[in-house]
Scaffold this active site. Sequence first.
Site, mmCIF file in Angstrom:
data_model
loop_
_atom_site.group_PDB
_atom_site.id
_atom_site.type_symbol
_atom_site.label_atom_id
_atom_site.label_comp_id
_atom_site.label_asym_id
_atom_site.label_seq_id
_atom_site.Cartn_x
_atom_site.Cartn_y
_atom_site.Cartn_z
ATOM 1 N N ARG A 270 50.032 36.540 59.357
ATOM 2 C CA ARG A 270 50.975 37.433 58.648
ATOM 3 C C ARG A 270 51.356 38.525 59.632
ATOM 4 N NH1 ARG A 270 47.771 41.839 57.842
ATOM 5 N NH2 ARG A 270 45.735 41.302 57.002
ATOM 6 N N HIS A 274 48.504 43.864 55.287
ATOM 7 C CA HIS A 274 47.930 43.071 54.184
ATOM 8 C C HIS A 274 48.751 43.251 52.901
ATOM 9 C CE1 HIS A 274 45.080 41.424 51.380
ATOM 10 N NE2 HIS A 274 45.037 42.576 50.748
ATOM 11 N N TYR A 284 42.921 46.777 63.532
ATOM 12 C CA TYR A 284 42.011 45.632 63.659
ATOM 13 C C TYR A 284 42.579 44.444 64.436
ATOM 14 C CZ TYR A 284 44.583 44.283 59.385
ATOM 15 O OH TYR A 284 45.564 44.001 58.468
HETATM 16 C C1 LIG Z 1 37.050 38.938 43.779
HETATM 17 C C2 LIG Z 1 37.791 39.925 44.621
HETATM 18 N N1 LIG Z 1 37.145 40.610 45.583
HETATM 19 C C3 LIG Z 1 37.799 41.509 46.353
HETATM 20 C C4 LIG Z 1 39.138 41.730 46.151
HETATM 21 C C5 LIG Z 1 39.876 42.731 47.023
HETATM 22 N N2 LIG Z 1 40.735 42.025 47.986
HETATM 23 C C6 LIG Z 1 42.060 41.919 47.771
HETATM 24 S S1 LIG Z 1 42.809 41.033 48.967
HETATM 25 C C7 LIG Z 1 41.370 40.769 49.784
HETATM 26 C C8 LIG Z 1 41.358 39.948 51.056
HETATM 27 C C9 LIG Z 1 41.760 38.540 50.856
HETATM 28 O O1 LIG Z 1 41.984 37.911 52.071
HETATM 29 P P1 LIG Z 1 42.426 36.405 52.207
HETATM 30 O O2 LIG Z 1 41.749 35.582 51.171
HETATM 31 O O3 LIG Z 1 42.204 36.009 53.614
HETATM 32 O O4 LIG Z 1 43.969 36.399 51.850
HETATM 33 P P2 LIG Z 1 45.229 37.132 52.513
HETATM 34 O O5 LIG Z 1 45.350 38.458 51.801
HETATM 35 O O6 LIG Z 1 44.982 37.257 53.962
HETATM 36 O O7 LIG Z 1 46.399 36.288 52.205
HETATM 37 C C10 LIG Z 1 40.312 41.399 49.136
HETATM 38 C C11 LIG Z 1 38.921 41.390 49.614
HETATM 39 C C12 LIG Z 1 39.789 41.013 45.124
HETATM 40 N N3 LIG Z 1 41.083 41.144 44.872
HETATM 41 N N4 LIG Z 1 39.103 40.108 44.393
#
Ligand SMILES: Cc1ncc(C[n+]2csc(CCOP(=O)(O)OP(=O)(O)O)c2C)c(N)n1
Length: 371
Positions: A270, A274, A284
């Site tokens: 991406r 985020h 990072y």
């Molecule tokens: C169960 C849960 N834990 C933590 C979060 C907070 N959170 C939101 S996005 C994220 C990271 C997700 O990363 P990834 O799965 O790699 O997807 P990307 O955002 O990179 O598309 C986190 C930890 C959440 N939404 N749900």
Amino acid sequence: MAAKTKKVIVDSKKQFDAIKKQFETFQILNEKGEVVNEEAMPDLTDDQLKELMRRMVFTRVLDQRSISLNRQGRLGFYAPTAGQEASQIATHFALEKEDFVLPGYRDVPQLIWHGLPLYQAFLFSRGHFRGNQMPDDVNALSPQIIIGAQYIQTAGVALGLKKRGKKAVAITYTGDGGASQGDFYEGINFAGAYKAPAIFVVQNNRYAISTPVEKQSAAGTIAQKAVAAGIVGVQVDGMDPLAVYAATAEARERAINGEGPTLIETLTFRYGPHTMAGDDPTKYRTKEIENEWEQKDPLVRFRAFLENKGLWSEEEETKVIEDAKEEIKQAIKKADAEPKQKVTDLMKIMFEKMPHNLEEQFEIYTQKESK
Ligand SMILES: Cc1ncc(C[n+]2csc(CCOP(=O)(O)OP(=O)(O)O)c2C)c(N)n1
């Protein structure tokens, strides 16, 4: 003290090497847009190839406009998509209307191409309940915010499709971070055991917010996690729309033929933060890493491929961009015209029959809103 065994039971290097070999990245178009895997070329007509490009360009414009609308305070929650167009649009391009889409928060483009009107996608971003109400003919759930939860739901939806004898699949998306969640393993395991027609996509964009994928798992690939669930796994160049399309089309075929689910890992990136809620990627990841990934851009690569075939031109792309901007402008207007949501709206849509302990509050709010 435990005695040391004389015999080597597991040759760890041999085991890891075999896995690595099994999950080599599948690619059709290289970074220059040249075909490097002729025999895997999907059977797409010239018009379909152009349509795939048009959708990816539209999605890039939508991303740029959404970011600026967010900065103007005209959109709420937004998770940028630039860089991930091949992973998102080319997986969706292999689907049929009757298939079910269970997206994560970054997967609004797939919902739009599955039929969610754009103004409703903007309402989703604003936290308006109308943004979560799929039209009756759109087989989709609204974007999941709980990381990985959509994987379990997808196993269930897919099993439902199978039990009803439908020739359709359920597809879901998460990120590399999502592939560490318990829900991820439960979802792929259940779907595997019941041979449910599901496609599980992991868009490995290398970071879960700021956590790099190397800190996420010791597994060499995310695709190999399929092995433990007894399902097919494939790692795809997620910046190559043709490879992503071909892998998804094949997974769909397998699913509707009763051969069970597939886990597809797309290697992607991406470009943006985020979400628009204050993430700063410079904290990072380095500029070098960003530049390296921009060289792999799915639009640049696919444009070169189409131009070589005489199927695309600068004028054509300009027209797609202008049309997209106009469509987005009209959709924002329509979203602005939607009546503001009321507390009673939220209560009404949440329950078919209002629980008695909320009835009193419902009355209070009804009176307040009527003033
Ligand atoms: C169960 C849960 N834990 C933590 C979060 C907070 N959170 C939101 S996005 C994220 C990271 C997700 O990363 P990834 O799965 O790699 O997807 P990307 O955002 O990179 O598309 C986190 C930890 C959440 N939404 N749900």
